[in-house]
Design a protein around this motif. Structure first.
Motif, mmCIF file in Angstrom:
data_model
loop_
_atom_site.group_PDB
_atom_site.id
_atom_site.type_symbol
_atom_site.label_atom_id
_atom_site.label_comp_id
_atom_site.label_asym_id
_atom_site.label_seq_id
_atom_site.Cartn_x
_atom_site.Cartn_y
_atom_site.Cartn_z
ATOM 1 N N ASP A 202 0.848 -1.186 0.000
ATOM 2 C CA ASP A 202 0.000 0.000 0.000
ATOM 3 C C ASP A 202 0.885 1.239 0.000
ATOM 4 O OD1 ASP A 202 -2.227 1.613 0.066
ATOM 5 O OD2 ASP A 202 -2.787 1.159 2.126
ATOM 6 N N ARG A 203 0.361 2.331 -0.532
ATOM 7 C CA ARG A 203 1.106 3.590 -0.534
ATOM 8 C C ARG A 203 1.004 4.316 0.797
ATOM 9 N NH1 ARG A 203 -2.604 7.464 -0.561
ATOM 10 N NH2 ARG A 203 -1.028 9.082 -0.834
ATOM 11 N N LYS A 204 0.143 3.814 1.690
ATOM 12 C CA LYS A 204 -0.075 4.433 2.996
ATOM 13 C C LYS A 204 0.152 3.384 4.084
ATOM 14 C CE LYS A 204 -4.320 5.924 4.079
ATOM 15 N NZ LYS A 204 -4.932 5.587 2.813
ATOM 16 N N VAL A 205 0.952 3.721 5.084
ATOM 17 C CA VAL A 205 1.332 2.772 6.131
ATOM 18 C C VAL A 205 0.977 3.339 7.499
ATOM 19 C CG1 VAL A 205 3.312 1.671 7.278
ATOM 20 C CG2 VAL A 205 3.174 1.716 4.777
ATOM 21 N N LEU A 206 0.475 2.469 8.358
ATOM 22 C CA LEU A 206 0.124 2.831 9.726
ATOM 23 C C LEU A 206 1.170 2.246 10.668
ATOM 24 C CD1 LEU A 206 -2.074 3.990 11.690
ATOM 25 C CD2 LEU A 206 -3.060 1.686 11.699
ATOM 26 N N VAL A 207 1.770 3.111 11.482
ATOM 27 C CA VAL A 207 2.709 2.654 12.512
ATOM 28 C C VAL A 207 2.047 2.898 13.866
ATOM 29 C CG1 VAL A 207 5.031 2.843 13.474
ATOM 30 C CG2 VAL A 207 4.657 3.274 11.030
ATOM 31 N N GLU A 208 1.862 1.834 14.640
ATOM 32 C CA GLU A 208 1.133 1.916 15.910
ATOM 33 C C GLU A 208 2.011 1.531 17.094
ATOM 34 O OE1 GLU A 208 -3.516 0.832 15.345
ATOM 35 O OE2 GLU A 208 -2.124 -0.832 15.138
ATOM 36 N N LYS A 209 1.779 2.198 18.206
ATOM 37 C CA LYS A 209 2.425 1.817 19.451
ATOM 38 C C LYS A 209 1.970 0.415 19.846
ATOM 39 C CE LYS A 209 4.601 2.232 23.422
ATOM 40 N NZ LYS A 209 6.081 2.221 23.464
ATOM 41 N N ALA A 210 2.906 -0.469 20.120
ATOM 42 C CA ALA A 210 2.547 -1.827 20.531
ATOM 43 C C ALA A 210 2.036 -1.813 21.967
ATOM 44 C CB ALA A 210 3.754 -2.747 20.420
ATOM 45 N N ILE A 211 0.960 -2.536 22.175
ATOM 46 C CA ILE A 211 0.360 -2.650 23.507
ATOM 47 C C ILE A 211 0.536 -4.080 23.987
ATOM 48 C CG2 ILE A 211 -1.811 -2.498 24.807
ATOM 49 C CD1 ILE A 211 -2.760 -0.493 22.662
ATOM 50 N N ASN A 212 0.937 -4.237 25.225
ATOM 51 C CA ASN A 212 1.048 -5.578 25.812
ATOM 52 C C ASN A 212 -0.368 -6.067 26.087
ATOM 53 O OD1 ASN A 212 1.930 -7.923 27.070
ATOM 54 N ND2 ASN A 212 2.254 -6.912 29.050
ATOM 55 N N ALA A 213 -0.953 -6.703 25.081
ATOM 56 C CA ALA A 213 -2.391 -6.919 25.132
ATOM 57 C C ALA A 213 -2.802 -8.320 24.712
ATOM 58 C CB ALA A 213 -3.097 -5.906 24.222
ATOM 59 N N ARG A 214 -3.987 -8.687 25.149
ATOM 60 C CA ARG A 214 -4.679 -9.873 24.659
ATOM 61 C C ARG A 214 -5.509 -9.465 23.448
ATOM 62 N NH1 ARG A 214 -8.130 -10.549 29.689
ATOM 63 N NH2 ARG A 214 -9.104 -12.224 28.490
ATOM 64 N N GLU A 215 -5.715 -10.393 22.526
ATOM 65 C CA GLU A 215 -6.497 -10.108 21.334
ATOM 66 C C GLU A 215 -7.881 -10.734 21.476
ATOM 67 O OE1 GLU A 215 -4.484 -10.492 17.544
ATOM 68 O OE2 GLU A 215 -2.570 -10.724 18.585
ATOM 69 N N VAL A 216 -8.901 -9.871 21.529
ATOM 70 C CA VAL A 216 -10.281 -10.318 21.704
ATOM 71 C C VAL A 216 -11.107 -9.836 20.517
ATOM 72 C CG1 VAL A 216 -12.331 -10.222 23.173
ATOM 73 C CG2 VAL A 216 -10.056 -10.297 24.219
ATOM 74 N N GLU A 217 -11.924 -10.727 19.973
ATOM 75 C CA GLU A 217 -12.724 -10.408 18.796
ATOM 76 C C GLU A 217 -14.211 -10.589 19.100
ATOM 77 O OE1 GLU A 217 -11.224 -12.931 15.704
ATOM 78 O OE2 GLU A 217 -9.307 -11.860 15.605
ATOM 79 N N VAL A 218 -15.029 -9.754 18.444
ATOM 80 C CA VAL A 218 -16.475 -9.816 18.643
ATOM 81 C C VAL A 218 -17.161 -9.873 17.282
ATOM 82 C CG1 VAL A 218 -18.504 -8.746 19.679
ATOM 83 C CG2 VAL A 218 -16.262 -8.473 20.769
#
Length: 343
Positions: A202-218
């Motif tokens: 992609d021509r657009k990139v998202l850089v995010e702060k990593a969170i020490n997290a669990r992954e929960v989906e709904v």
């Protein structure tokens, strides 16, 4: 009289193979006592074919070589209005991003899932963030990088990311799914490598702060009165839930319901419905969250408008845990598409 349903699979995106597997599951579970089914395959080159051969050959990719069963110009099935509903089991670009939804709108055929605008916004991770910031949805801190900006001032951009986010960070193509092109960076070299990898998609990139997290989906289902299913939790085999961990590593586990108490489960379900409504979704979506392991704060990760439908996918499994059989789920999605098209 049975309704005629076109099941679209394959497509031009990097998720072509996952789409084939998802579509195979839908084809094996759709209620053929209620529906006549038209499987329509789209090659990686964008050619459309009506396919009447073995479902197994869709799943393993051999359908394209099965000349006896392949009929050219499958899009005529749509344009001649021989079908009542289109079910696009197309993950990623040119399928989940509003393009197919726009085609269906243009020729006035109900399409399973959200409309053009919702599909386009949810596909674009950056614009999902922009919209949901207005609704005060908590999200990880981020920096947006474009190919043009990166080519002009790479070092300045890297300095900005390091100052604002620090390490660790995730790097994601803004328009991609199934974790394709996503990496995690622990230092400057990995950050540069990760951005350059993401820019391949992609021509657009998202850089995010990593969170020490669990992954929960709904899993969310419905039109004007959407409901959330039983939340599920991902226990990835690797450091994060990348493409390999999702589809190839048997050590990745799915926990349904998520390891949360009753109050927490209801809170995350309500938040998922709020996000679904804010983005004007319809039919279905899977809303993915990050839950901080220390503070239990809930952050939105992303919204998938055509979630996986493979035999190991979370969306149908979460509804199964809520008492909704896979076959009934497919039928409801078709009826929601008709309802939305008529309103």
């Amino acid at each position: 009289m049975k309704k005629k349903i076109a099941i679209l699979f394959g497509g031009k995106s990097t998720e072509h193979e996952v789409s084939r597997v998802s579509a195979s599951s839908v084809l094996r579970n759709i209620d053929i006592s209620k529906y006549d089914v038209y499987p329509i395959g789209i090659t990686k080159d964008g050619e459309w074919f009506e396919y009447t051969g073995s479902i197994d050959k869709i799943e393993n990719g051999q359908w394209e070589k099965d000349e006896y069963y392949k009929k050219p110009e499958g899009q005529k099935v749509l344009f001649n209005r021989e079908v009542d509903v289109v079910f696009p089991v197309l993950h990623g670009l040119c399928g989940e991003d509003g393009t197919v939804q726009g085609l269906c709108r243009l020729i006035d055929i109900p399409c399973v899932g959200p409309n053009v605008m919702s599909s386009a916004v949810c596909m674009d991770k950056v614009y999902t963030k922009y919209v949901l910031e207005h609704f005060e949805i908590k999200q990880a801190d981020y920096v947006v990088v474009t190919a043009v900006e990166y080519g002009i001032s790479r070092d300045k951009i890297i300095d900005t990311i390091e100052k604002k986010l620090k390490y660790d960070v995730f790097i994601k193509p803004s328009n991609s799914g199934s974790s394709v092109g996503i990496t995690k960076a622990h230092d400057r070299k990995e950050l540069i490598d990760g951005i350059e990898e993401a820019l391949k998609y992609d021509r657009k990139v998202l850089v995010e702060k990593a969170i020490n997290a669990r992954e929960v989906e709904v899993a969310v289902l419905g039109n004007d009165k959407p409901k959330a299913g039983v939340p599920g939790e991902i226990l990835p085999a690797k450091e994060f839930y990348d493409y390999e961990a999702k589809y190839e590593d048997a050590e990745s586990k799915l926990l349904i319901p998520a390891d949360m108490n009753g109050t927490e489960l209801e809170k995350i379900k309500k938040l998922a419905v709020k996000i679904y409504t804010a983005l004007d979704c319809a039919g279905m979506a899977r809303v993915d969250f990050l839950v901080d392991k220390v503070t239990s704060e809930i952050y939105l990760n992303e919204v998938n408008t055509i979630p996986g439908f493979t035999k190991i996918s979370m969306y149908p499994k979460m509804w199964e845990a809520a008492g909704k059989a896979y076959k009934d789920l497919i039928s409801e999605l078709i009826e929601f598409a008709i309802e939305r098209n008529n309103n």
